[in-house]
Design an enzyme around this catalytic site. Structure first.
Site, PDB file in Angstrom:
ATOM      1  N   HIS A 155     -51.051   9.700 -15.263  1.00 54.55           N
ATOM      2  CA  HIS A 155     -51.335  10.409 -14.004  1.00 54.55           C
ATOM      3  C   HIS A 155     -52.720  10.088 -13.458  1.00 54.55           C
ATOM      4  O   HIS A 155     -53.000  10.351 -12.296  1.00 54.55           O
ATOM      5  CB  HIS A 155     -51.204  11.926 -14.218  1.00 54.55           C
ATOM      6  CG  HIS A 155     -49.783  12.362 -14.411  1.00 54.55           C
ATOM      7  ND1 HIS A 155     -49.072  13.032 -13.445  1.00 54.55           N
ATOM      8  CD2 HIS A 155     -48.921  12.184 -15.447  1.00 54.55           C
ATOM      9  CE1 HIS A 155     -47.847  13.263 -13.881  1.00 54.55           C
ATOM     10  NE2 HIS A 155     -47.738  12.769 -15.099  1.00 54.55           N
ATOM     11  N   ASP A 363     -59.547   9.310  -8.335  1.00 55.65           N
ATOM     12  CA  ASP A 363     -58.392  10.185  -8.576  1.00 55.65           C
ATOM     13  C   ASP A 363     -57.148   9.328  -8.719  1.00 55.65           C
ATOM     14  O   ASP A 363     -56.969   8.380  -7.938  1.00 55.65           O
ATOM     15  CB  ASP A 363     -58.210  11.141  -7.376  1.00 55.65           C
ATOM     16  CG  ASP A 363     -57.749  12.524  -7.812  1.00 55.65           C
ATOM     17  OD1 ASP A 363     -57.053  12.627  -8.832  1.00 55.65           O
ATOM     18  OD2 ASP A 363     -58.093  13.506  -7.115  1.00 55.65           O
TER      19      ASP A 363
HETATM   20  P1  ADQ Z   1     -55.045  16.967 -10.772  1.00 58.08           P
HETATM   21  O1  ADQ Z   1     -56.327  16.318 -11.164  1.00 58.08           O
HETATM   22  O2  ADQ Z   1     -54.842  18.340 -11.241  1.00 58.08           O
HETATM   23  O3  ADQ Z   1     -53.770  16.101 -11.207  1.00 58.08           O
HETATM   24  P2  ADQ Z   1     -54.001  17.015  -7.967  1.00 58.08           P
HETATM   25  O4  ADQ Z   1     -53.101  15.855  -7.856  1.00 58.08           O
HETATM   26  O5  ADQ Z   1     -54.769  17.263  -6.717  1.00 58.08           O
HETATM   27  O6  ADQ Z   1     -55.058  16.880  -9.140  1.00 58.08           O
HETATM   28  O7  ADQ Z   1     -53.130  18.277  -8.278  1.00 58.08           O
HETATM   29  C1  ADQ Z   1     -53.643  19.579  -8.276  1.00 58.08           C
HETATM   30  C2  ADQ Z   1     -52.486  20.556  -8.058  1.00 58.08           C
HETATM   31  O8  ADQ Z   1     -52.905  21.857  -8.408  1.00 58.08           O
HETATM   32  C3  ADQ Z   1     -52.050  20.592  -6.597  1.00 58.08           C
HETATM   33  O9  ADQ Z   1     -50.660  20.703  -6.527  1.00 58.08           O
HETATM   34  C4  ADQ Z   1     -52.731  21.847  -6.058  1.00 58.08           C
HETATM   35  O10 ADQ Z   1     -52.027  22.490  -5.019  1.00 58.08           O
HETATM   36  C5  ADQ Z   1     -52.805  22.726  -7.293  1.00 58.08           C
HETATM   37  N1  ADQ Z   1     -54.027  23.555  -7.269  1.00 58.08           N
HETATM   38  C6  ADQ Z   1     -55.284  23.116  -7.214  1.00 58.08           C
HETATM   39  N2  ADQ Z   1     -56.142  24.172  -7.143  1.00 58.08           N
HETATM   40  C7  ADQ Z   1     -55.389  25.274  -7.157  1.00 58.08           C
HETATM   41  C8  ADQ Z   1     -55.672  26.677  -7.081  1.00 58.08           C
HETATM   42  N3  ADQ Z   1     -56.910  27.151  -6.923  1.00 58.08           N
HETATM   43  N4  ADQ Z   1     -54.656  27.532  -7.144  1.00 58.08           N
HETATM   44  C9  ADQ Z   1     -53.377  27.072  -7.269  1.00 58.08           C
HETATM   45  N5  ADQ Z   1     -53.053  25.762  -7.301  1.00 58.08           N
HETATM   46  C10 ADQ Z   1     -54.029  24.880  -7.253  1.00 58.08           C
HETATM   47  C11 ADQ Z   1     -53.567  14.916 -11.993  1.00 58.08           C
HETATM   48  C12 ADQ Z   1     -54.310  13.688 -11.509  1.00 58.08           C
HETATM   49  C13 ADQ Z   1     -54.017  13.431 -10.032  1.00 58.08           C
HETATM   50  C14 ADQ Z   1     -52.516  13.305  -9.816  1.00 58.08           C
HETATM   51  C15 ADQ Z   1     -51.770  14.455 -10.461  1.00 58.08           C
HETATM   52  C16 ADQ Z   1     -50.262  14.263 -10.416  1.00 58.08           C
HETATM   53  O11 ADQ Z   1     -55.706  13.837 -11.733  1.00 58.08           O
HETATM   54  O12 ADQ Z   1     -54.677  12.252  -9.585  1.00 58.08           O
HETATM   55  O13 ADQ Z   1     -52.235  13.315  -8.429  1.00 58.08           O
HETATM   56  O14 ADQ Z   1     -52.156  14.642 -11.817  1.00 58.08           O
HETATM   57  O15 ADQ Z   1     -49.900  13.044 -10.954  1.00 58.08           O
END
Ligand code: ADQ
Length: 473
Positions: A155, A363
């Site tokens: 990921h 990311d």
């Molecule tokens: P993350 O580093 O966690 O994921 P991201 O892809 O942005 O980053 O996903 C975060 C998820 O958590 C989003 O769905 C968001 O809506 C949710 N989220 C964030 N803050 C929140 C909050 N305060 N309350 C509720 N929900 C919240 C890792 C990798 C990424 C990759 C994903 C998926 O680092 O690059 O996109 O996995 O593969």
């Protein structure tokens, strides 16, 4: 149809309504709910000793969870996974440290988890392993005699070979990764970094069909960019608009424009630079004073890893300093909220903001960028300001793409986004919704699993042919 077993470090909370902040949990859960199957991994609990998995069935998903001992947690999770691999794979060697004991713990936990899972595996199952905590997992299963197809999806980014080689056991890790049948990355650049590592180190060769021959095995290595369900998100964002929290936020804004950012609190997300670029906007364009606020939602994660404590302090300091510099009695420039929110509520908040401000320093993909776009009202959409170092930048052509290390460029992009005419906003939004629909979450899952089935069948045919040749020889 064969049963799907998903393996990840952490299994998402099983109770409905408990927000699972973290892209892996959200993506995997949505993908698994449709097909059904088993989800195996850590329960999030510390246990006195390793034990057999606890099984809980909900709908068509069976959760099989195990505890970790305190020592395992410290060495495998807090140590090698999150203090060595995570920073290095995000190009933060300055924050990475290596400890042999922790690496030994990382390997030990992979072996233990493999033994615990083996008891649950049936001959027809296909196994899909996720993320950097489990790079050696297929190797461990193969050592136990497991012959099932095993795929792996990373990921987070895979670094270029020069950076990968700064992790002392880099070759052992890459060799272990070659025990999978399919290794998937978020972007083609990540895939290329992996292939470069193999080829430049003379560990193997690659073919045009994304196949690699390395360490005596054939495997497929390809990019499978993770998606979302854009139409479901659009619907939720619209439906949740009447929620009390959304109304009170809109009332509090009193016609001001809103820039929104949502991230896990992590140094890879570029939060400090983001605050500083917003400060630069306020410094260069005083006309925006009192007319725009930045809302940053960032729940703490991995709070017991030292670098995460530092980023938190640093960020709180920056928010306080910038607010102290510009705030007025009735206007706070930065609102910084340290908690998780219900996902649909976040989508409704996105819908009522004029700018989505997503500027990680590095990311894998970044689902927030995609969710922001999907949440918008097509008749009056907001604008996405997006880092060029998020995997999502390859797929969202309508975003204003910025370099998060260039504060002036980010400040200019914010100003452009805040002032963008409606027709341009609509055109950019439409340009992004189309690819989001085409490459949705089901496509990600189905393409990966189809490749896994195909490669596994092809290799077993080759294996049988080789065995037959041996017998007749
Ligand atoms: P993350 O580093 O966690 O994921 P991201 O892809 O942005 O980053 O996903 C975060 C998820 O958590 C989003 O769905 C968001 O809506 C949710 N989220 C964030 N803050 C929140 C909050 N305060 N309350 C509720 N929900 C919240 C890792 C990798 C990424 C990759 C994903 C998926 O680092 O690059 O996109 O996995 O593969």
């Amino acid at each position: 149809m064969s049963r799907l077993i998903v393996v990840s470090n952490r299994v998402a909370p099983t109770q409905e309504g408990r927000p699972a902040a973290g892209g892996l949990a959200i993506g995997v859960l949505d993908a698994l709910k449709e097909t059904g199957g088993v989800w195996f991994g850590w329960s999030g609990e510390i246990a006195a000793e390793p034990s057999t998995p606890v099984i809980e069935k909900q709908g068509n998903v069976t959760y099989a969870t195990v505890g970790l001992t305190k020592r395992d947690y410290d060495q495998y999770y807090r140590g090698f996974s999150n203090a060595t691999l995570w920073p290095t794979f995000h190009y933060r060697n300055d924050l990475s440290r290596y400890d042999r004991q922790e690496y030994a713990g990382y390997l030990r936990v992979n072996v233990t988890l493999a033994k615990q899972l083996k008891e649950l595996i049936k001959p027809d199952d296909i196994i899909w392993v996720h993320d950097y905590h489990l790079l050696p997992f297929a190797r461990c299963l193969r050592d136990l005699g497991v012959k099932n197809p095993i795929g792996f999806f990373l990921h987070i980014p895979f670094p270029v070979p020069e950076v990968m080689r700064t992790v002392p056991p880099h070759e052992e890790l890459v060799k272990c990764m070659c025990s999978y049948d399919v290794v998937g990355f978020q972007t083609d650049a990540d895939r290329q970094s992996f292939v470069d590592y193999i080829e430049r180190g003379h560990h193997g060769t690659s073919s045009d069909e994304n196949m690699i021959h390395a360490y005596g095995r054939f495997l497929k290595v390809a990019a499978y960019p993770i998606g979302i369900y854009p139409d479901a998100i659009a619907k939720a964002a619209e439906q949740f608009t009447d929620r009390k929290q959304v109304r009170s936020m809109r009332d509090a804004m009193r016609g001001r424009k809103l820039i929104m950012s949502v991230d896990r609190l992590d140094y890879s997300k570029g939060l400090v630079e983001r605050f500083q670029a917003f400060e630069r906007l306020l410094q260069n364009a005083p006309g925006w004073h009192g007319r725009v606020s930045l809302v940053q939602i960032a729940p703490p994660t991995r709070a017991d890893v030292q670098t995460y404590q530092r980023i938190r302090q640093n960020l709180e300091g920056e928010a306080g300093r910038i607010n102290g510099r510009f705030a007025q009695l009735d206007w706070t420039p930065i609102q910084y909220l340290n908690r998780k929110y219900e996902r649909n509520l976040l989508m409704a908040l996105f819908r009522h903001s004029q700018v989505g401000y997503v500027t990680p320093l590095r990311d894998g993909m970044n689902l927030v960028a995609k969710e922001y776009v999907a949440s918008q009202d097509p008749a009056d959409p907001g604008v996405l300001v997006l880092s060029q170092f998020a995997g999502a930048a390859e797929q969202l052509p309508g975003a204003l793409v910025v370099n998060p290390f260039d504060l002036s460029q980010m400040a200019e992009a914010l100003e452009r986004a805040l002032s963008m005419p409606l027709a341009e906003r609509q055109a950019r939004h439409a340009d992004m919704m189309a690819p989001l629909r085409v490459n949705n979450l089901s496509v990600w899952r189905d393409t990966f699993l189809a490749d896994l089935r195909h490669v596994a069948t092809a290799s077993s045919v080759t294996e049988k042919a080789v065995k037959r040749a041996d017998v007749t020889a």
